[in-house]
Design a protein around this motif. Structure first.
Motif, PDB file in Angstrom:
ATOM      1  N   SER A   1      11.607 -11.027 -13.026  1.00 37.70           N
ATOM      2  CA  SER A   1      10.530 -10.887 -14.366  1.00 37.70           C
ATOM      3  C   SER A   1       8.755 -11.326 -13.658  1.00 37.70           C
ATOM      4  N   PRO A   2       8.695 -10.631 -13.025  1.00 42.30           N
ATOM      5  CA  PRO A   2       8.989  -8.588 -12.666  1.00 42.30           C
ATOM      6  C   PRO A   2       9.657  -8.311 -11.411  1.00 42.30           C
ATOM      7  N   ALA A   3      10.848  -7.282 -11.657  1.00 38.48           N
ATOM      8  CA  ALA A   3      10.771  -6.862 -10.532  1.00 38.48           C
ATOM      9  C   ALA A   3      10.693  -5.354  -9.957  1.00 38.48           C
ATOM     10  N   TYR A   4      10.669  -5.024  -9.036  1.00 39.31           N
ATOM     11  CA  TYR A   4      10.083  -4.102  -9.338  1.00 39.31           C
ATOM     12  C   TYR A   4      11.584  -3.034  -7.907  1.00 39.31           C
ATOM     13  N   MET A   5      11.921  -1.944  -7.934  1.00 40.55           N
ATOM     14  CA  MET A   5      12.949  -1.346  -7.390  1.00 40.55           C
ATOM     15  C   MET A   5      13.100   0.090  -7.183  1.00 40.55           C
ATOM     16  N   ILE A   6      12.657   0.970  -6.178  1.00 37.54           N
ATOM     17  CA  ILE A   6      12.209   1.636  -5.390  1.00 37.54           C
ATOM     18  C   ILE A   6      13.604   2.744  -5.570  1.00 37.54           C
ATOM     19  N   PHE A   7      13.604   4.066  -5.793  1.00 37.18           N
ATOM     20  CA  PHE A   7      14.449   4.878  -5.230  1.00 37.18           C
ATOM     21  C   PHE A   7      13.523   6.434  -4.797  1.00 37.18           C
ATOM     22  N   SER A   8      13.542   6.702  -3.258  1.00 37.22           N
ATOM     23  CA  SER A   8      13.005   7.189  -3.226  1.00 37.22           C
ATOM     24  C   SER A   8      13.669   8.652  -2.183  1.00 37.22           C
ATOM     25  N   LEU A   9      12.873   9.926  -1.880  1.00 35.04           N
ATOM     26  CA  LEU A   9      13.150  10.792  -1.174  1.00 35.04           C
ATOM     27  C   LEU A   9      12.332  11.958  -0.941  1.00 35.04           C
ATOM     28  N   GLY A  10      12.197  11.716   0.618  1.00 33.10           N
ATOM     29  CA  GLY A  10      10.664  12.567   0.858  1.00 33.10           C
ATOM     30  C   GLY A  10      11.438  12.657   2.482  1.00 33.10           C
ATOM     31  N   LEU A  11       9.817  12.709   3.593  1.00 33.29           N
ATOM     32  CA  LEU A  11       9.756  12.730   4.442  1.00 33.29           C
ATOM     33  C   LEU A  11       9.061  11.551   5.431  1.00 33.29           C
ATOM     34  N   ASP A  12       9.903  11.460   6.279  1.00 33.52           N
ATOM     35  CA  ASP A  12       9.263  10.189   7.698  1.00 33.52           C
ATOM     36  C   ASP A  12       8.967  10.576   8.768  1.00 33.52           C
ATOM     37  N   TYR A  13       7.874  10.073   8.664  1.00 32.52           N
ATOM     38  CA  TYR A  13       7.265  10.564  10.331  1.00 32.52           C
ATOM     39  C   TYR A  13       7.433   9.464  11.164  1.00 32.52           C
ATOM     40  N   LYS A  14       8.103   9.076  12.023  1.00 37.99           N
ATOM     41  CA  LYS A  14       7.786   7.922  13.265  1.00 37.99           C
ATOM     42  C   LYS A  14       7.369   8.358  14.257  1.00 37.99           C
ATOM     43  N   GLN A  15       6.395   8.203  14.257  1.00 34.40           N
ATOM     44  CA  GLN A  15       5.640   7.886  15.850  1.00 34.40           C
ATOM     45  C   GLN A  15       6.257   7.875  16.646  1.00 34.40           C
ATOM     46  N   SER A  16       7.206   6.259  16.671  1.00 34.71           N
ATOM     47  CA  SER A  16       7.250   4.269  17.565  1.00 34.71           C
ATOM     48  C   SER A  16       8.244   4.393  16.722  1.00 34.71           C
ATOM     49  N   ASP A  17       8.563   3.014  17.343  1.00 32.99           N
ATOM     50  CA  ASP A  17       9.183   2.121  16.267  1.00 32.99           C
ATOM     51  C   ASP A  17       8.573   1.196  15.756  1.00 32.99           C
ATOM     52  N   LYS A  18       6.553   1.345  16.205  1.00 33.00           N
ATOM     53  CA  LYS A  18       5.354   0.295  16.060  1.00 33.00           C
ATOM     54  C   LYS A  18       5.115   1.235  14.306  1.00 33.00           C
TER      55      LYS A  18
END
Length: 356
Positions: free
Chosen positions: A194-211
């Motif tokens: 109280s409160p709690a935030y929950m997000i569901f999302s679809l999109g593009l993810d750019y991963k340059q590296s694990d960092k």
């Protein structure tokens, strides 16, 4: 007559011997020339080979040695961080004034586990923060309370493995009651979920590296929950009085970064942005965390954390306690810091659990 015959015979014998000597000398001379020529060819070849080896040795010794990147094969990768900080102060007959006693304690726990195989990837991260302050004038109060779980699945869409079509889930809330104070009087303003935030999302993810990664979604559903009955009756956090949840559709972006920025200094940061299409989309909600860790020795480190939140629906501030504002939390501490060992595994078992 006989003397003449003997003379001719001796002359012929001398000529034969002379011709034979010339023949063998010429033959030996030709053999010697061939041997010398063959020896010269072999010598030139050996000298060329030796020069080639020498040049190779010179080039190898002159070459700058570079540390190769970690190319080990893994499907599961896990690790984390545990930090505990305690500070205490006391005063007796202190003319400058202050609290006679103060105690502050804070704890931070992080755990991550990543999975990747072929075109599929799955990133998971858990953060838990707790903080407590005790003083003689103000009593006991918490100064930090958060748990945050982020999970992101991606399907690689390019040949170099940096762009993913992804789905994201995020849950963020707290454990204990939170009070806002006017002097020494506290009023309940938050509680578990109280409160709690929950997000569901679809999109593009750019991963340059694990960092480092950047996720952008034009279509995101964000739910806000309030489960505490007292807060439900009051309303708040964008939820009308008497209701326990509200859903908003908007644009969402998150940036994550973790790296050793210098010797014995690591940085972990995250920035979330959300714009509600249905209500003042120009008022972008912000959630940002920063953690710097400065290693002192094997067991002790100094840490500095800076968190900032702006939520247009959280209207608890201002003169009338009805306005939104930028929330800032800054903590500095020296204490125990233990990085959890990074483990890499191929498909098999992880932490004793069999993975198909």
């Amino acid at each position: 007559m006989q003397k003449h015959v003997e003379s001719v015979s001796l002359s012929a014998s001398f000529k034969l011997n002379y011709n034979l000597e010339n023949y063998f000398c010429a033959k030996n001379s030709r053999r010697m020339k061939k041997s010398m020529a063959l020896f010269a060819v072999i010598l030139c070849f050996q000298q060329g080979r030796a020069q080639e080896i020498l040049n190779k040795i010179k080039s190898e010794t002159a070459r700058t040695i570079k540390k190769e990147a970690d190319t080990s094969k893994w499907n599961w990768k896990s690790g984390g961080l545990l930090s505990l900080n305690i500070s205490q102060g006391s005063l007796s007959n202190w003319s400058a004034g202050g609290d006679n006693f103060s105690l502050a304690a804070s704890a931070y726990f992080n755990y991550f586990f990543f999975y990747k195989k072929g075109r599929h990837s799955w990133d998971n991260n858990v953060d838990v923060n707790l903080g407590y302050v005790q003083t003689t004038s103000l009593g006991s109060r918490k100064n930090d309370d958060r748990f945050d779980y982020l999970s992101k699945y991606g399907y690689k869409t390019d040949s170099i493995g940096k762009l993913y079509l992804s789905g994201l889930f995020n849950l963020r809330s707290q454990f204990f009651n939170g009070l806002t104070y006017s002097g020494t009087t506290g009023v309940l303003s938050s509680s578990f979920f109280s409160p709690a935030y929950m997000i569901f999302s679809l999109g593009l993810d750019y991963k340059q590296s694990d960092k480092f990664s950047v996720f952008i979604s034009p279509l995101t559903s964000r739910f806000t929950f309030v489960l505490n009955d007292s807060l439900v009756r009051k309303g708040g956090y964008g939820i009308p009085a008497g209701k326990r949840s509200v859903n908003q559709i908007g644009m969402f972006a998150t940036v994550n970064y973790f790296n050793a920025i210098a010797k014995n200094i690591t940085y972990k940061g995250r920035l979330d942005l959300f714009s509600n299409y249905g209500d003042h989309p120009q008022n972008v909600d912000l959630f940002m965390t920063n953690l710097f860790s400065f290693k002192i020795n094997k067991f002790f480190s100094a840490t500095y954390s800076l968190d900032m939140i702006y939520d247009d629906d959280v209207r608890l501030f201002g003169e009338n306690k009805t306005s939104p504002a930028l929330q800032v939390k800054s903590l500095i501490g020296i204490g125990f810091l233990k990085p959890l060992n990074v483990r890499k595994r191929t498909t098999g078992s992880i932490s004793g659990i069999n993975v198909l």
